[in-house]
Design a protein around this motif. Structure first.
Motif, PDB file in Angstrom:
ATOM      1  N   ARG A 136       0.830  -1.198   0.000  1.00 14.05           N
ATOM      2  CA  ARG A 136       0.000   0.000   0.000  1.00 14.05           C
ATOM      3  C   ARG A 136       0.868   1.253   0.000  1.00 14.05           C
ATOM      4  O   ARG A 136       1.831   1.366   0.746  1.00 14.05           O
ATOM      5  N   GLY A 137       0.513   2.220  -0.855  1.00 12.32           N
ATOM      6  CA  GLY A 137       1.274   3.457  -0.953  1.00 12.32           C
ATOM      7  C   GLY A 137       0.361   4.652  -1.038  1.00 12.32           C
ATOM      8  O   GLY A 137      -0.874   4.534  -1.002  1.00 12.32           O
ATOM      9  N   PRO A 138       0.920   5.859  -1.178  1.00 11.60           N
ATOM     10  CA  PRO A 138       0.101   7.067  -1.336  1.00 11.60           C
ATOM     11  C   PRO A 138      -0.729   7.008  -2.611  1.00 11.60           C
ATOM     12  O   PRO A 138      -0.521   6.150  -3.480  1.00 11.60           O
ATOM     13  N   LEU A 139      -1.667   7.915  -2.759  1.00 11.42           N
ATOM     14  CA  LEU A 139      -2.497   7.980  -3.950  1.00 11.42           C
ATOM     15  C   LEU A 139      -1.627   8.133  -5.193  1.00 11.42           C
ATOM     16  O   LEU A 139      -0.630   8.856  -5.184  1.00 11.42           O
ATOM     17  N   TYR A 140      -2.015   7.456  -6.258  1.00  4.96           N
ATOM     18  CA  TYR A 140      -1.329   7.485  -7.552  1.00  4.96           C
ATOM     19  C   TYR A 140       0.066   6.857  -7.498  1.00  4.96           C
ATOM     20  O   TYR A 140       0.844   7.011  -8.435  1.00  4.96           O
ATOM     21  N   SER A 141       0.387   6.156  -6.422  1.00  4.51           N
ATOM     22  CA  SER A 141       1.693   5.515  -6.298  1.00  4.51           C
ATOM     23  C   SER A 141       1.505   4.009  -6.197  1.00  4.51           C
ATOM     24  O   SER A 141       0.814   3.521  -5.303  1.00  4.51           O
ATOM     25  N   PHE A 142       2.111   3.280  -7.120  1.00  5.32           N
ATOM     26  CA  PHE A 142       1.982   1.833  -7.179  1.00  5.32           C
ATOM     27  C   PHE A 142       3.304   1.204  -6.749  1.00  5.32           C
ATOM     28  O   PHE A 142       4.330   1.410  -7.393  1.00  5.32           O
ATOM     29  N   SER A 143       3.301   0.462  -5.643  1.00  3.23           N
ATOM     30  CA  SER A 143       4.515  -0.142  -5.107  1.00  3.23           C
ATOM     31  C   SER A 143       4.412  -1.658  -5.221  1.00  3.23           C
ATOM     32  O   SER A 143       3.514  -2.278  -4.654  1.00  3.23           O
ATOM     33  N   PHE A 144       5.338  -2.253  -5.997  1.00  2.00           N
ATOM     34  CA  PHE A 144       5.353  -3.697  -6.226  1.00  2.00           C
ATOM     35  C   PHE A 144       6.796  -4.174  -6.160  1.00  2.00           C
ATOM     36  O   PHE A 144       7.371  -4.620  -7.141  1.00  2.00           O
ATOM     37  N   PRO A 145       7.445  -4.055  -4.984  1.00  3.36           N
ATOM     38  CA  PRO A 145       8.884  -4.319  -4.883  1.00  3.36           C
ATOM     39  C   PRO A 145       9.226  -5.796  -5.018  1.00  3.36           C
ATOM     40  O   PRO A 145       8.396  -6.680  -4.783  1.00  3.36           O
ATOM     41  N   ALA A 146      10.496  -6.041  -5.401  1.00  2.00           N
ATOM     42  CA  ALA A 146      11.031  -7.399  -5.488  1.00  2.00           C
ATOM     43  C   ALA A 146      11.987  -7.622  -4.314  1.00  2.00           C
ATOM     44  O   ALA A 146      12.820  -6.766  -4.003  1.00  2.00           O
ATOM     45  N   PHE A 147      11.866  -8.778  -3.657  1.00  2.22           N
ATOM     46  CA  PHE A 147      12.716  -9.108  -2.512  1.00  2.22           C
ATOM     47  C   PHE A 147      13.545 -10.351  -2.840  1.00  2.22           C
ATOM     48  O   PHE A 147      13.010 -11.347  -3.345  1.00  2.22           O
ATOM     49  N   PHE A 148      14.835 -10.287  -2.552  1.00  2.99           N
ATOM     50  CA  PHE A 148      15.707 -11.453  -2.738  1.00  2.99           C
ATOM     51  C   PHE A 148      16.829 -11.391  -1.700  1.00  2.99           C
ATOM     52  O   PHE A 148      17.166 -10.336  -1.175  1.00  2.99           O
ATOM     53  N   GLY A 149      17.405 -12.555  -1.415  1.00  4.34           N
ATOM     54  CA  GLY A 149      18.365 -12.667  -0.321  1.00  4.34           C
ATOM     55  C   GLY A 149      17.647 -13.090   0.940  1.00  4.34           C
ATOM     56  O   GLY A 149      16.657 -13.823   0.897  1.00  4.34           O
ATOM     57  N   LYS A 150      18.140 -12.627   2.077  1.00  2.00           N
ATOM     58  CA  LYS A 150      17.518 -12.949   3.363  1.00  2.00           C
ATOM     59  C   LYS A 150      17.254 -11.649   4.108  1.00  2.00           C
ATOM     60  O   LYS A 150      18.152 -10.803   4.221  1.00  2.00           O
ATOM     61  N   GLY A 151      16.043 -11.505   4.599  1.00  2.00           N
ATOM     62  CA  GLY A 151      15.747 -10.286   5.326  1.00  2.00           C
ATOM     63  C   GLY A 151      14.293 -10.187   5.722  1.00  2.00           C
ATOM     64  O   GLY A 151      13.498 -11.114   5.553  1.00  2.00           O
ATOM     65  N   MET A 152      13.954  -9.005   6.244  1.00  2.00           N
ATOM     66  CA  MET A 152      12.585  -8.707   6.661  1.00  2.00           C
ATOM     67  C   MET A 152      12.173  -7.364   6.085  1.00  2.00           C
ATOM     68  O   MET A 152      12.996  -6.468   5.896  1.00  2.00           O
ATOM     69  N   HIS A 153      10.888  -7.275   5.817  1.00  2.88           N
ATOM     70  CA  HIS A 153      10.333  -6.022   5.318  1.00  2.88           C
ATOM     71  C   HIS A 153       9.098  -5.694   6.141  1.00  2.88           C
ATOM     72  O   HIS A 153       8.259  -6.563   6.392  1.00  2.88           O
ATOM     73  N   TYR A 154       8.978  -4.448   6.562  1.00  4.68           N
ATOM     74  CA  TYR A 154       7.790  -4.032   7.300  1.00  4.68           C
ATOM     75  C   TYR A 154       7.457  -2.590   6.962  1.00  4.68           C
ATOM     76  O   TYR A 154       8.320  -1.776   6.622  1.00  4.68           O
TER      77      TYR A 154
END
Length: 664
Positions: free
Chosen positions: A594-612
């Motif tokens: 989820r992002g601000p209006l008119y902003s599309f966020s579709f990130p790619a994750f690789f390796g080892k880690g956490m995202h929040y």
């Protein structure tokens, strides 16, 4: 760690809060369109269009067929059924009547109310006066900024500007008749009022769109987008991937639209208009002249047309507006009942000759020269149980491109689709954009067969198989090659629960390590998600898996949890946390955020880690809205992130998005 604790704390709050329904169109959009990693750019453009429609919904009782066709997730039959219902019953009294339209499935019944509304028909159907427009128009000003909590190598030495990205968007609207706007955008690292950007922002877009002026259906001045037929001649609007094409049974949006995006590519500049010559005959024409970014050869010809929009370093600034392009075209469309046919013609030329490096095997048939033209014929026929649509195009050298799709609906619960395409390896169309596996309307032939089956109430199945053949070299394959793509997706909705299971298997021929022969790249991707929604909050648990086998085997997975709630009628929260573990980039995981209006966020994750991340929206008044989003990705397997000028000497990337909207 503070970010993680705050995210978890907000997630616990959401479990005990009471508020209104939180399941909004972005979640439904992800379910319908953002389910694969392909076509990220086109999905971002579709996301911007839907955001615009959500901000300014259509009145179903007055919307024309062309306006309803702007809603990208509707099939041709659904557009026809909506129009027929409004005509037969002299308008709708409430959106609850959408349940009476059998062709609308449960997902679209949920989606539509975010983009349409019902209001009495205004008997005054003439174009309003200037005084009425000025007095009754609505203004919207939107400011967005991204503040990174890290420093890239280029920020210290290399980039010409500061590390903060920001943009503004102003729009003026009067009903369905007038839309005007100005957009300014600045990417991180680009100079502001310096180094050639004397007007401040690196990119501007301006437009004036007028509709329903008698025989003049639409007129746009400034920057705009055009789509004719199936996109084989021109489509700088957007196109969807295979799953979305299956869900809409191959329908394409057509016409002219204002370019209100922050994107510095894929638009025209000048004037375009659609005129009703007769009741059944429409003529669309356009003229465009604009500067384009390009890298030049030593002799001053165009080596590469650049579409990234980045102007952060001296070389990128030198490529800015390095050439100009003129384009003109027209589309004549005739319709009679369910049958429609159209003729298109587009001409384009540059002020410098286009001379790509054809010594590269995958550039051997790249567009070259100065003058380009294309013509095409498109058609469609809509029957209650089946439909047929297609386009055949030819370029200035006689090369052919062809696309046809046939859909069949034996029952209201089952729809079948077949899409055939043939794009000649020498076919050249600078503005073409259509369905395919290779991302280009060139050097591809293939067939997709798919099905969309509503097995029972709440249970549906979507599946396709697609075979593609590339007769000549393409990027990653020095000889003729093939690809086979398969997908199976099951969704189940019961009361407050929603289950999604998806599996994709793809085989694609690519060069071996020595580039002496072709070998298979095998890719498997799966997703399993479970959502629970109430009137107070919603929670989604998701597992993503990716397996790749090309030169070496790669495996990855990601588990994530997302919670959404409304603490108050004017205040909403969304919190997400995920753990990812992949062998390398080949098994990367994509997720929507989820992002601000008119902003599309579709990130790619690789390796080892956490995202929040933590997203908060506050509608402070009827006029003022504020959005804050904090996002953090922490890697366990590296001390530096990225490379070159983008390198960050840290294992953590954190940032804050701020957005303010003022309506008056």
């Amino acid at each position: 760690m503070k970010h993680l604790l705050l995210t978890c704390f907000m997630g616990l709050i959401s479990l005990t809060s009471i508020a209104q329904q939180t399941y909004d169109w972005e979640d439904l959009f992800e379910e319908l369109y953002a389910s694969s990693e392909e076509n990220i750019d086109t999905k971002e453009e579709a996301f911007e269009l839907l955001t615009e429609l959500a901000e300014h919904p259509l009145n179903l009782n007055t919307a024309s067929r062309e306006e309803l066709e702007r809603i990208p997730f509707l099939t041709a039959e659904q557009v026809e059924d909506l129009q027929a219902y409004v005509y037969q019953y002299h308008g709708m009294q409430s959106l609850g009547e959408l349940a009476m339209i059998e062709s609308l499935d449960a997902l679209r019944r949920k989606l539509l109310p975010y983009f349409v509304y019902v209001a009495p028909v205004d008997e005054q159907r003439k174009f309003p006066t200037l005084k009425t427009i000025v007095k009754g128009g609505k203004h919207t000003f939107l400011f967005t900024s991204h503040l990174p909590f890290y420093q890239r190598k280029g920020d210290r030495n290399g980039y010409l500007g500061y590390p903060y990205a920001h943009s503004f968007r102003y729009s003026f609207r009067y009903g369905d008749y007038v839309l005007a706007g100005l957009v300014g955008a600045q990417d991180a690292g680009e100079p502001f009022f310096a180094y050639g950007n004397s007007l401040g922002y690196d990119h501007y877009s301006f437009y004036l769109l007028l509709r329903k002026m008698g025989r003049l259906k639409a007129l746009v001045i400034g920057r705009y987008k055009v789509n004719f037929g199936q996109g084989l001649v021109i489509n700088n609007s957007f196109g969807f991937g295979k799953l979305a094409v299956l869900s809409t049974l191959g329908r394409q949006t057509t016409g002219i639209h204002a370019h209100s995006s922050r994107s510095a590519a894929n638009y025209l500049q000048g004037v375009a208009a659609t005129t009703a010559l007769t009741r059944q005959l429409d003529l669309t024409t356009f003229l465009s002249y604009r500067s384009i970014d390009a890298s030049l050869t030593d002799s001053g010809t165009i080596k590469t047309i650049l579409k990234t929009g980045y102007h952060r370093i001296v070389r990128e600034m030198n490529n800015k507006d390095a050439a100009t392009q003129f384009a003109a075209g027209s589309h004549l469309a005739w319709s009679l009942g369910a049958f429609r046919v159209g003729l298109s013609g587009v001409y384009s030329c540059f002020n410098k000759e286009l001379t790509p490096n054809t010594s590269l095997y995958y550039h051997q048939y790249a567009p070259a020269g100065n003058n380009f033209w294309n013509v095409s014929a498109d058609y469609s026929y809509q029957h209650p149980h089946w439909s047929l649509a297609g386009e055949t195009a030819m370029d200035s050298k006689g090369n052919i491109a062809m696309l046809n799709n046939l859909s069949f609906q034996p029952t209201s619960n089952l729809s079948l689709l077949a899409v055939q395409r043939y794009y000649g390896y020498q076919y050249t169309a600078l503005f073409a954009r259509s369905f395919g596996d290779n991302g280009m309307v060139q050097n591809e032939s293939g067939v997709l067969i798919g099905a969309n089956w509503n097995i029972r109430r709440g249970l549906s199945l979507m599946a396709y198989t697609d075979i593609a053949y590339f007769s000549h070299p393409r990027f990653g394959a020095h000889a003729a090659s093939k690809a086979w793509d398969n997908l199976l997706m099951l969704t189940y909705n019961r009361q407050r629960w929603s289950l999604l299971a998806r599996y994709r298997f793809r085989i694609r021929e690519k060069d071996n390590a020595d580039k002496t022969a072709l070998i298979n790249e095998l890719t498997q991707r799966g997703r399993l998600s479970l959502t629970y929604s109430t009137t107070a909050w919603s929670s989604k648990s998701q597992l993503d898996i990716a397996v790749s086998n090309y030169l070496k085997r790669s495996f990855g997975y990601m588990v994530s949890e997302t919670g959404t709630c409304k603490l108050l009628s004017w205040f909403a929260l969304n919190a997400a946390i995920g753990y990812f573990h992949t062998t390398d980039f080949a098994s990367r995981i994509y997720t929507y955020e989820r992002g601000p209006l008119y902003s599309f966020s579709f990130p790619a994750f690789f390796g080892k880690g956490m995202h929040y991340s933590l997203f908060a929206r506050a509608d402070l008044s009827r006029h003022l809205m504020c959005i804050l989003r904090s996002s953090t990705t922490h890697y366990f397997d590296r001390d530096t992130i990225s490379s070159g000028l983008q390198q960050v000497n840290s294992s953590t990337l954190s940032g804050l998005d701020i957005q303010l909207r003022w309506r008056f």
